[in-house]
Design an enzyme around this catalytic site. Sequence first.
Site, PDB file in Angstrom:
ATOM      1  N   LYS A   1       0.804  -1.225   0.000  1.00 20.12           N
ATOM      2  CA  LYS A   1       0.000   0.000   0.000  1.00 20.12           C
ATOM      3  C   LYS A   1       0.836   1.273   0.000  1.00 20.12           C
ATOM      4  O   LYS A   1       0.297   2.375  -0.010  1.00 20.12           O
ATOM      5  CB  LYS A   1      -0.978   0.004   1.190  1.00 20.12           C
ATOM      6  CG  LYS A   1      -2.082  -1.048   1.040  1.00 20.12           C
ATOM      7  CD  LYS A   1      -3.260  -0.826   1.957  1.00 20.12           C
ATOM      8  CE  LYS A   1      -4.368  -1.831   1.646  1.00 20.12           C
ATOM      9  NZ  LYS A   1      -5.548  -1.680   2.492  1.00 20.12           N
TER      10      LYS A   1
ATOM     11  N   LYS B   1      -5.926 -11.171  -5.157  1.00 16.43           N
ATOM     12  CA  LYS B   1      -7.139 -11.402  -4.377  1.00 16.43           C
ATOM     13  C   LYS B   1      -8.202 -10.354  -4.698  1.00 16.43           C
ATOM     14  O   LYS B   1      -7.876  -9.223  -5.072  1.00 16.43           O
ATOM     15  CB  LYS B   1      -6.828 -11.423  -2.878  1.00 16.43           C
ATOM     16  CG  LYS B   1      -6.599 -10.056  -2.259  1.00 16.43           C
ATOM     17  CD  LYS B   1      -6.818 -10.096  -0.737  1.00 16.43           C
ATOM     18  CE  LYS B   1      -6.842  -8.668  -0.195  1.00 16.43           C
ATOM     19  NZ  LYS B   1      -7.924  -8.357   0.699  1.00 16.43           N
TER      20      LYS B   1
ATOM     21  N   LYS C   1     -11.288  -4.670  -1.886  1.00 19.83           N
ATOM     22  CA  LYS C   1     -12.112  -3.455  -1.889  1.00 19.83           C
ATOM     23  C   LYS C   1     -11.400  -2.352  -2.639  1.00 19.83           C
ATOM     24  O   LYS C   1     -11.981  -1.662  -3.449  1.00 19.83           O
ATOM     25  CB  LYS C   1     -12.287  -2.954  -0.453  1.00 19.83           C
ATOM     26  CG  LYS C   1     -13.257  -3.699   0.374  1.00 19.83           C
ATOM     27  CD  LYS C   1     -13.342  -2.965   1.727  1.00 19.83           C
ATOM     28  CE  LYS C   1     -13.801  -3.874   2.817  1.00 19.83           C
ATOM     29  NZ  LYS C   1     -13.298  -3.464   4.132  1.00 19.83           N
TER      30      LYS C   1
END
Length: 329
Positions: A111, A194, A197
């Site tokens: 991230k 994966k 969101k």
Amino acid sequence: MTRVLSGIQPTGEIHLGNYVGALRQWALDQHEHDSFFCVVDLHALSADIEPETLRAKTVEVAAILLAAGLDPDVCTLFVQSHVHEHAELGWLLGCVASMGELRRMTQFKDKTAKGDEGAARVGLFTYPVLQAADILLYDTDRVPVGADQRQHLELCRDLAQRFNQRYGETFVVPDAAIPKVGARVMDLQDPTMKMSKSRSSPQGKVLLLEPPEVVAKKIRRAVTDNEAEVRYDPATKPGVSNLLELLGVATGATPQELADKYDQYGPLKADAAAAVVEFLRPVQTRFRELADDLGHVERVLAKGAEKAQAVAARTLHRAGSAMGLLPRR
Ligand code: ATP
Ligand code: LTN
């Protein structure tokens, strides 16, 4: 009785991966263990989020958890920031964790913009420490999560063990409970990553609350491969294996058994689409009922915070005393 705790961030839209990897297990766990579930709003602040959005999402996600089957008479459902002990134990554990071990966390690395650690938020860096506090405050034995959380759970165990060694037996060392099938639902458009969101495209993820025809279409259009052979092998056939897992989770069969029943992708996709639609239907129906009464959801959260705090306050006090904080007279 075994103690369970898990959490979910009130960010983005809850998707099929969250439901299959986490929420579904929570709904089962509550009947067998003393269970605590929290909407982790403090964690959501580790990325930029509008204050209004955060407030609205926190109640919405709580409503989704109830729709997914959490029963407030059976488990404890609360908002992380309502129990200030989480942030406080987070500080204490931050004085036990090292820069090196946090820097190794793949979620932080993923991230953080490449080569720009300097601009990353401190809260994103210390995210797993707060997560460890969430868990350790409740003397948790078992933490039901998807496979992506394995590394954070290892860190939590390390911190608990290090604390116990340095300051004396204080924390229960928890285990991750990762489902055998569906622990890592893959993105429908890029089955090598994966379903997420924040990272998946709209076509790549199935949202929990989206209309059945949209759900079905996304699954029927899932990316597979051009071998035309139905086989369960996540490493070499991630797209097909993902569909087999989803069909398996929705029907109770194993992906291996299901692989034997199909020799073409078309029917597998059609059956997976229909099964997932039925699998989500009860959650969607319950959500619509709850969405009309958010006051009810807020009352559930208020009661949950009270129950959670009664446990958390004792553990925080125990940890602070072990470290030498002077008790207040
Ligand atoms: P983000 O993309 O912002 O990191 P997320 O989709 O990973 O979000 P979280 O709120 O971080 O969602 O995760 C909540 C729970 O859902 C965790 O237990 C996590 O392990 C699980 N989970 C998330 N994605 C998947 C997935 N694709 N398959 C199975 N479980 C998942
Ligand atoms: N880090 C988790 C969310 C989370 C959590 C927790 C999960 C915060 N605190 C405690 C289990 C136990 C995530 O990003 N999915």
